[in-house]
Design a protein around this motif. Structure first.
Motif: not given
Length: 428
Positions: A215-216, A219, A176, A168-170
């Motif tokens: 969650k955002g 990473n 992050k 997961m990459e934000n």
């Protein structure tokens, strides 16, 4: 009163440091420096030795928050200019420090390897390591080494070519929380299982408050570190496996304590990956795990409580949360000094409760708080005796929390606040 003034002065100094973070570009390059150390000794003494320096890939931590405002941990490292100005700092725990509290450490010296990353300095710096003195709770310098970034002996050797996969990459790792899952006990044929396990762990994490609200801010990465054999060592069952991180159950002769003694090996595995937090997923069905603050978290992939154990151990390794249980057998002897306030945010000895969750208590709450007769009410905030492996003298925030049992619905408000503060620190 003298102890309280010292503690208050330390808090003021931490806040001031947090507000006056040095400029990253003034002191550091975009790269990361790994510092390999060996901790050696026994219950009565310890020494630290420099094992090596390694220039790694890009620095993935915050470039704004360089001075640790929390000062959690039994140890504290600080990077200083030759003139004594602090330009980076971080608190941490070690497996060695835990071992020193066992009965074995009274008679048998041992050495433990570990590694720590800092931004790669532009000019000469001094690395200092401090230990927290048990009698006072204050830090005392125990190691110092000068580091010259121009030193040709700083290794550039690439430790491995393990693939790093984004789960997961934000956004920019500098803003992050970068959680890196490390595969342990997975063969090359089992990498799809590892990636599925990593996704399963991450998915569960974000069902749990306060992570579900952030969650955002994360990473999630996975390093596909390949083992020759599947599983892990279980010494008391005479099971031995050739694995990449050399993990084992029966740490400190505790049946369920699953660790990897050489933490340097795990950092070598992670050498090409961005990370703020390391979590090792061990391909095994046996119940167990471990979590050590700013060191690593580690647990089995397929035991019946695998997901619950993961978030508990991550609470230790990421947010510095203490165990809140007190009726379970451990190998530690006199782990806490109840005459001082523990540094962990979710337990207290009431020596300086003002620094803990006193501000969160409902008006009129008794301190300490009598145990609730109705056991169904596990979430009423108070000050309940029992925690930190001790039934007397240490207090926890609620009757039951995920830092106490796997059956708890989740983290109590005190643990949630501590987790959110840590997330905010990494994301600025």
């Amino acid at each position: 009163m003298k102890k309280f003034i010292s503690f208050a002065a330390a808090i003021i100094a931490c806040v001031a440091a947090f507000a006056q973070n040095p400029q990253y570009d003034t002191y550091f390059t975009p790269d990361r420096l790994r510092i390999d150390l060996t901790f050696a000794g026994d219950a009565s003494y310890q020494k630290i030795f420099l094992d090596g320096l390694v220039k790694e890939g890009p620095w993935s931590g915050s470039k704004t928050n360089l001075i640790d405002p929390f000062r959690y941990g039994e140890y504290f490292l600080e990077v200083q200019t030759p003139h004594g100005e602090a330009i980076y700092s971080k608190g941490f725990n070690t497996l060695f420090q835990e071992w020193r509290t066992t009965a074995e450490a009274l008679t048998t010296p041992q050495a433990f390897n570990s590694s720590y990353t800092i931004p790669f300095p532009k000019e000469k710096v001094v690395l200092k390591v401090y230990e927290r003195v048990k009698a006072t709770g204050l830090h005392n310098e125990i190691f110092s080494v000068a580091i010259d970034p121009a030193d040709k002996l700083i290794s550039r050797e690439v430790a491995n070519d393990f693939k790093v996969t984004a789960i997961m990459e934000n956004g920019d790792p500098a803003n992050k929380v970068d959680l890196l899952f490390v595969a342990e006990g997975y063969t090359s044929e089992q990498m799809e299982k590892f990636l599925a396990d990593a996704r399963r762990f991450a998915d569960y994490l974000f069902t749990m408050p306060p992570y579900n609200r952030h969650k955002g801010d994360f990473n999630i990465w996975a390093v596909e570190s390949i083992s020759q054999e599947s599983g892990t060592d279980i010494p008391h069952e005479d099971i031995w496996r050739k694995t990449v991180a050399n993990s084992n159950f029966y740490t400190f002769r505790s049946d369920r304590y699953l660790t990897a003694q050489n933490q340097k090996t795990i950092c070598q595995i992670a050498t090409a990956a961005p990370y703020d937090a390391l979590y090792v997923i061990v391909n095994n069905e046996k119940y167990g795990g471990g979590g050590i603050y700013n060191f690593y978290g580690l647990s089995a992939s397929d035991c019946p409580w695998a997901l619950e154990v993961f978030v508990h151990e991550f609470g230790h390794s990421f947010a510095g949360l203490a165990d809140e249980y007190y009726d379970s057998s451990t190998s530690y002897e006199e782990f806490y000094n109840i005459k001082i306030e523990p540094w962990e945010p979710n337990i207290t000895t009431l020596v300086n409760f003002d620094a803990k969750w006193k501000d969160m208590l409902p008006t009129g709450t008794a301190i300490p708080t009598a145990p609730l007769a109705e056991q169904k009410d596990n979430v009423t905030l108070g000050v309940y005796e029992g925690g930190g492996y001790m039934a007397k003298g240490i207090y926890r925030p609620v009757m039951d929390c995920r830092m106490k049992t796997n059956q708890a619905e989740g983290f109590c408000p005190v643990c949630q606040r501590a987790i959110e503060r840590m997330i905010e620190y990494y994301c600025k």
